[in-house]
Write a protein that holds these residues in place. Structure first.
Motif, PDB file in Angstrom:
ATOM      1  N   PHE A 299     -39.706 -35.768 -32.650  1.00  0.00           N
ATOM      2  CA  PHE A 299     -39.310 -34.593 -32.203  1.00  0.00           C
ATOM      3  C   PHE A 299     -37.743 -34.486 -32.437  1.00  0.00           C
ATOM      4  CE2 PHE A 299     -43.201 -34.748 -29.634  1.00  0.00           C
ATOM      5  CZ  PHE A 299     -43.748 -33.461 -30.055  1.00  0.00           C
ATOM      6  N   SER A 300     -37.291 -33.378 -33.077  1.00  0.00           N
ATOM      7  CA  SER A 300     -35.672 -33.146 -33.210  1.00  0.00           C
ATOM      8  C   SER A 300     -35.313 -31.775 -33.141  1.00  0.00           C
ATOM      9  CB  SER A 300     -35.345 -33.644 -34.792  1.00  0.00           C
ATOM     10  OG  SER A 300     -34.008 -33.464 -34.974  1.00  0.00           O
ATOM     11  N   THR A 301     -34.149 -31.813 -32.445  1.00  0.00           N
ATOM     12  CA  THR A 301     -33.677 -30.309 -31.877  1.00  0.00           C
ATOM     13  C   THR A 301     -32.136 -30.302 -32.514  1.00  0.00           C
ATOM     14  OG1 THR A 301     -34.886 -30.432 -29.616  1.00  0.00           O
ATOM     15  CG2 THR A 301     -33.137 -29.046 -29.969  1.00  0.00           C
ATOM     16  N   VAL A 302     -32.065 -29.001 -32.804  1.00  0.00           N
ATOM     17  CA  VAL A 302     -30.714 -28.760 -33.412  1.00  0.00           C
ATOM     18  C   VAL A 302     -29.839 -27.679 -32.770  1.00  0.00           C
ATOM     19  CG1 VAL A 302     -31.574 -27.301 -35.264  1.00  0.00           C
ATOM     20  CG2 VAL A 302     -29.342 -28.455 -35.641  1.00  0.00           C
ATOM     21  N   THR A 303     -28.652 -27.627 -32.814  1.00  0.00           N
ATOM     22  CA  THR A 303     -28.063 -26.539 -32.052  1.00  0.00           C
ATOM     23  C   THR A 303     -26.734 -26.230 -33.099  1.00  0.00           C
ATOM     24  OG1 THR A 303     -28.371 -27.178 -29.792  1.00  0.00           O
ATOM     25  CG2 THR A 303     -26.619 -25.526 -30.225  1.00  0.00           C
ATOM     26  N   TRP A 304     -26.589 -24.694 -33.426  1.00  0.00           N
ATOM     27  CA  TRP A 304     -25.528 -24.554 -34.186  1.00  0.00           C
ATOM     28  C   TRP A 304     -25.136 -23.282 -33.806  1.00  0.00           C
ATOM     29  CZ3 TRP A 304     -30.427 -23.128 -35.301  1.00  0.00           C
ATOM     30  CH2 TRP A 304     -30.724 -22.135 -35.911  1.00  0.00           C
ATOM     31  N   SER A 305     -23.857 -22.772 -34.246  1.00  0.00           N
ATOM     32  CA  SER A 305     -23.155 -21.459 -34.076  1.00  0.00           C
ATOM     33  C   SER A 305     -23.473 -20.746 -35.162  1.00  0.00           C
ATOM     34  CB  SER A 305     -21.723 -21.655 -33.873  1.00  0.00           C
ATOM     35  OG  SER A 305     -21.105 -20.402 -33.610  1.00  0.00           O
ATOM     36  N   GLY A 306     -24.168 -19.296 -34.898  1.00  0.00           N
ATOM     37  CA  GLY A 306     -24.245 -18.398 -35.886  1.00  0.00           C
ATOM     38  C   GLY A 306     -23.156 -17.667 -36.411  1.00  0.00           C
ATOM     39  N   PHE A 307     -23.224 -17.371 -37.535  1.00  0.00           N
ATOM     40  CA  PHE A 307     -22.153 -16.394 -38.141  1.00  0.00           C
ATOM     41  C   PHE A 307     -22.699 -15.820 -39.381  1.00  0.00           C
ATOM     42  CE2 PHE A 307     -21.626 -20.804 -39.929  1.00  0.00           C
ATOM     43  CZ  PHE A 307     -21.275 -20.648 -41.183  1.00  0.00           C
ATOM     44  N   ARG A 308     -21.771 -14.908 -39.961  1.00  0.00           N
ATOM     45  CA  ARG A 308     -22.256 -14.120 -41.140  1.00  0.00           C
ATOM     46  C   ARG A 308     -22.286 -15.232 -42.532  1.00  0.00           C
ATOM     47  NH1 ARG A 308     -18.493  -8.528 -40.567  1.00  0.00           N
ATOM     48  NH2 ARG A 308     -18.659  -8.625 -38.342  1.00  0.00           N
ATOM     49  N   GLY A 309     -23.259 -14.940 -43.531  1.00  0.00           N
ATOM     50  CA  GLY A 309     -23.506 -15.567 -44.557  1.00  0.00           C
ATOM     51  C   GLY A 309     -24.587 -16.484 -44.514  1.00  0.00           C
ATOM     52  N   GLN A 310     -25.031 -16.970 -43.067  1.00  0.00           N
ATOM     53  CA  GLN A 310     -26.038 -18.146 -43.008  1.00  0.00           C
ATOM     54  C   GLN A 310     -27.278 -17.231 -43.473  1.00  0.00           C
ATOM     55  OE1 GLN A 310     -26.100 -19.434 -38.759  1.00  0.00           O
ATOM     56  NE2 GLN A 310     -24.283 -20.406 -39.109  1.00  0.00           N
ATOM     57  N   SER A 311     -28.243 -18.269 -44.216  1.00  0.00           N
ATOM     58  CA  SER A 311     -29.550 -17.437 -44.792  1.00  0.00           C
ATOM     59  C   SER A 311     -30.635 -18.497 -44.585  1.00  0.00           C
ATOM     60  CB  SER A 311     -29.426 -17.355 -46.283  1.00  0.00           C
ATOM     61  OG  SER A 311     -29.162 -18.848 -46.800  1.00  0.00           O
ATOM     62  N   SER A 312     -30.428 -19.581 -44.280  1.00  0.00           N
ATOM     63  CA  SER A 312     -31.638 -20.441 -43.710  1.00  0.00           C
ATOM     64  C   SER A 312     -31.198 -21.733 -43.139  1.00  0.00           C
ATOM     65  CB  SER A 312     -32.358 -20.748 -45.031  1.00  0.00           C
ATOM     66  OG  SER A 312     -31.626 -21.813 -45.937  1.00  0.00           O
ATOM     67  N   CYS A 313     -32.357 -22.277 -42.656  1.00  0.00           N
ATOM     68  CA  CYS A 313     -32.195 -23.519 -41.729  1.00  0.00           C
ATOM     69  C   CYS A 313     -33.323 -24.483 -41.933  1.00  0.00           C
ATOM     70  CB  CYS A 313     -31.976 -23.463 -40.236  1.00  0.00           C
ATOM     71  SG  CYS A 313     -31.522 -24.811 -39.257  1.00  0.00           S
TER      72      CYS A 313
END
Length: 345
Positions: A299-313
């Motif tokens: 299992f792996s967990t990720v945290t990131w900050s959303g901002f405009r221009g993001q399209s996929s993870c």
């Protein structure tokens, strides 16, 4: 059974060609014995009728010994008359036996023949049995075996007499049933002095994940099951890729909505594989991920900050031994914050 088939073939050939076909055969043609154990030699007259008796020549002596059927009594002369050393038999009127009750050192390497007035059988030498002392197994150089790739495994016996047979076995644990492998093996024979023979068996093996953590070994057998010698066991460590990673709560390509400037959180899992997969993320400005392992699942967990221009993870599974890389994607949908300004007049 093989000797009987040989006899029948000779008789059939003589009958077809109209020949007078007579021969004398002494069996076994390879006589192996243990010290203090009995050994029986059988002299058979093929194509003869009512022989009634036979002469035996031991160690190229000038005067043969005789085994004769008279009435219902089968008897032998000379040394064959000693019932403490030999026992003679007359199973039919064309076959006669001599049994050495307890083979001794002086019986070894001595040639035996049986004969009539103008024909002599094949020569048989009594040889001491030599059991297999050890069996050496040599496997792959790496601890991992890549799934479906050809593995060459060898098993070699110590010299023995007679020639041993070698068998390969697969088993799940020490207490489980052994499964004999009957295909994709070949042998080489290494002869030495006194008819000692070492056998090298080569197994071409294509492992798959269903036998991961199973054991493989070989067995050398001379005469009977009590003389079986086993090699060390090889643990099968089969390398195979895991299942495609899963982003928990989402299907591949599904949309994940996130308000701008807020933190996104996703968890990914990768099940199975040997060794287990290495999980990484590709999520823009993501922070270092946490990794946990539970019951062969990573299992792996990720945290990131959303901002405009993001399209996929992307959650990416790397498996070095199989050379596979798999990934699962969620599409990122960023909502912009709405700011309302109040003017005071």
């Amino acid at each position: 059974m093989q000797i009987l088939k040989f006899h029948l073939n000779i008789l059939a050939l003589c009958f077809i060609q109209g020949l007078s076909c007579q021969s004398i055969v002494l069996t076994p043609t390879k006589a192996y014995a243990d010290i203090n154990e009995p050994l029986t030699l059988t002299c058979t007259y093929i194509g003869y009728i009512n022989v009634g008796g036979t002469k035996w020549n031991i160690n190229n002596q000038h005067t043969p010994y005789i085994v004769r059927q008279q009435g219902n009594i089968c008897s032998g002369n000379g040394i064959f008359a000693d019932g403490n050393i030999y026992r003679v038999g007359c199973p039919t009127d064309t076959s006669f036996t001599v049994t050495i009750l307890r083979v001794q050192q002086e019986h070894l390497n001595v040639p035996w023949e049986c004969l009539d007035r103008d024909r002599t059988s094949n020569t048989v030498n009594i040889l001491l049995k030599v059991s297999v002392a050890k069996v050496e197994l040599s496997g792959p150089s790496s601890s991992f075996m890549k799934e479906h790739s050809r593995q060459t495994i060898k098993c070699k016996t110590s010299p023995s007499r007679p020639q041993p047979s070698v068998s390969w076995y697969l088993y799940e644990s020490d207490n489980s049933v052994k499964h004999k492998i009957t295909a994709n093996s070949s042998i080489q024979i290494h002869n030495s002095e006194d008819e000692l023979v070492a056998v090298e068996s080569t197994l071409q093996f294509y492992p798959n994940r269903s036998i991961n953590n199973w054991m493989l070994n070989c067995e050398a057998l001379t005469d009977d099951a009590t003389s079986a010698i086993y090699s060390k066991s090889l643990a099968l460590n089969v390398a195979y890729p895991p299942e495609k990673p899963v982003i928990i709560g989402f299907t591949d390509g599904e949309k994940y909505s996130l308000i701008e400037s807020e933190f996104g959180n996703l968890s990914c899992s990768s099940q199975g594989g040997n060794p287990l997969a290495n999980l990484t993320w590709n999520c823009y400005n993501s922070k270092p991920t946490s990794i946990t392992i539970e019951d062969k699942t990573v299992f792996s967990t990720v945290t990131w900050s959303g901002f405009r221009g993001q399209s996929s993870c992307l959650c990416i599974s790397h498996h070095s031994w199989s050379g596979t890389t798999q990934n699962t994607t969620v599409m990122i949908d960023i909502f912009c914050k709405l700011y309302i300004l109040y003017y005071i007049r």
